[in-house]
Write an enzyme that holds these catalytic residues in place. Sequence first.
Site, PDB file in Angstrom:
ATOM      1  N   LEU A  90      -2.190  -7.007  -0.174  1.00  0.00           N
ATOM      2  CA  LEU A  90      -1.570  -5.682  -0.134  1.00  0.00           C
ATOM      3  C   LEU A  90      -1.261  -5.167  -1.529  1.00  0.00           C
ATOM      4  O   LEU A  90      -0.176  -4.681  -1.802  1.00  0.00           O
ATOM      5  CB  LEU A  90      -0.297  -5.699   0.706  1.00  0.00           C
ATOM      6  CG  LEU A  90      -0.501  -5.763   2.217  1.00  0.00           C
ATOM      7  CD1 LEU A  90       0.853  -5.663   2.913  1.00  0.00           C
ATOM      8  CD2 LEU A  90      -1.374  -4.622   2.690  1.00  0.00           C
ATOM      9  N   CYS A  91      -2.223  -5.349  -2.450  1.00  0.00           N
ATOM     10  CA  CYS A  91      -1.986  -4.804  -3.783  1.00  0.00           C
ATOM     11  C   CYS A  91      -3.243  -4.061  -4.236  1.00  0.00           C
ATOM     12  O   CYS A  91      -3.695  -4.216  -5.355  1.00  0.00           O
ATOM     13  CB  CYS A  91      -1.574  -5.880  -4.763  1.00  0.00           C
ATOM     14  SG  CYS A  91      -2.516  -7.374  -4.640  1.00  0.00           S
ATOM     15  N   GLY A  92      -3.779  -3.279  -3.349  1.00  0.00           N
ATOM     16  CA  GLY A  92      -4.898  -2.422  -3.715  1.00  0.00           C
ATOM     17  C   GLY A  92      -6.113  -3.237  -4.092  1.00  0.00           C
ATOM     18  O   GLY A  92      -6.393  -4.288  -3.499  1.00  0.00           O
TER      19      GLY A  92
END
Lengths: 311, 140
Positions: A90-92
């Site tokens: 969930l960090c691009g």
Amino acid sequence: MSSLKDLRTRISSVTSTRKITRAMQMVSAAKLRRAQSEVESARPYADNMSLILRRLACETGLCGLDHPLAGGRGADQVHLLLVCTSERGLCGAFNSNIVRLASRHANRLLLEGKTVKILCVGKRGLEQLVRLFPGKIMDNVSMPAVDGSVFDFASLLSNRLSSLFDEGRFDVCTLFFSYFHSVISQVPTARQLIPLSLEDKKGESFEKEDGSTSFLSDRGLARTHAASIYSYEPGESEVFSFLLPRNIGVQIFMALLENAASEQGARMTAMDNATRNAGDMLDKLRLKYNRQRQAKITTELIEVVSGAEAL
Amino acid sequence: MIKTLDFELILPGERLFSGSVARVIVLGEDGEFTILPGHSLLVSLLRPGLLSVEFIETDKSEGMVHRFFVRGGFFEARPDKVVILAEQAVPLEYFSPSLLEEEIIRAEREKEATADGGDDKSLAWRHVEDLKRLRPLLSH
């Protein structure tokens, strides 16, 4: 067409997702601040380390130095890629960017007929690399859960690299990480660790501007002292066999810190986008919900009116 | 003639000290060095022990002395600047006997970990001895 109840459920689910992404964004913002200050406070050590090595290199010509960690063993058949990624998703595109850079590098080496081994830090990169290069993964290491022990973790890694190198398991080692440029820009970076590459030391690859200017002034300084060559205690080879492994440890340490800051930065941006998207989606869903509700009321009214007329 | 030295004491996580000083006394691998302004170019490894930093004497104040406990690392001396990159450094005021014991245990463990018979072993052994020698200094 979805019923009113379906829409209501979707609206509430999107609302709670937005709450979560907003909370994650705020958590990353707080963590980012800490990670950034850690990077800042670790820079003097790393900068001075590389400055001193650079100065010594200027004077003695490190490539001519008889140390395998600096000059290599003259072979470049087996390449080890040390790929640093994060433990959480969930960090691009943070992890994908690093993996993409590493896999491009690996593919080029494979085309040249070299052997590639991969040592992966962090499980997010591992998941992608296992798929891309099955059988090439030497091992993977997880980042320590406690934040304070990053330096020890880095020295452990560098010790492991040194002993692998001594055993002759690889000839060239390249480190992949994400350089923290700003909150919105993290640059995936490759840096050759073993043998020590002087091109990188000159800071042309990516280093910040003041780094390169200080290098120029150092060169000037080295020239003024050109007559006076460094003396070493206890001896040149002892100093270098202490300094060079230490330098690798520090490089890994800096890379891990940069990575931590980049990860939080990337997550913050990604979660900001997610929050905004959720907001847009909510607006659309609400509009749809209200329209349908209105349509339902209208239909009911028409039914009542036409029923009354029929009487 | 340069009268002062720029001195920096840097740890991996922070810059512990930075400023101009009159002289620095540091325990190098081959013995104690007193570094005055104008020192020749030198790179040396550190032995665990005390580091003294003497400030410049002015009319008003006498030259103050700051002491640190320093372990693991190296320093670079240039005519106008000294940089110490250490693994661990604590101002002596905060360095208690219990901290010293922790350091001794750590050094003992390192000694156990190094292979027998090599240069590393004698170095590790000497580091333990260096640390033990600090005990009486701290007891009063």
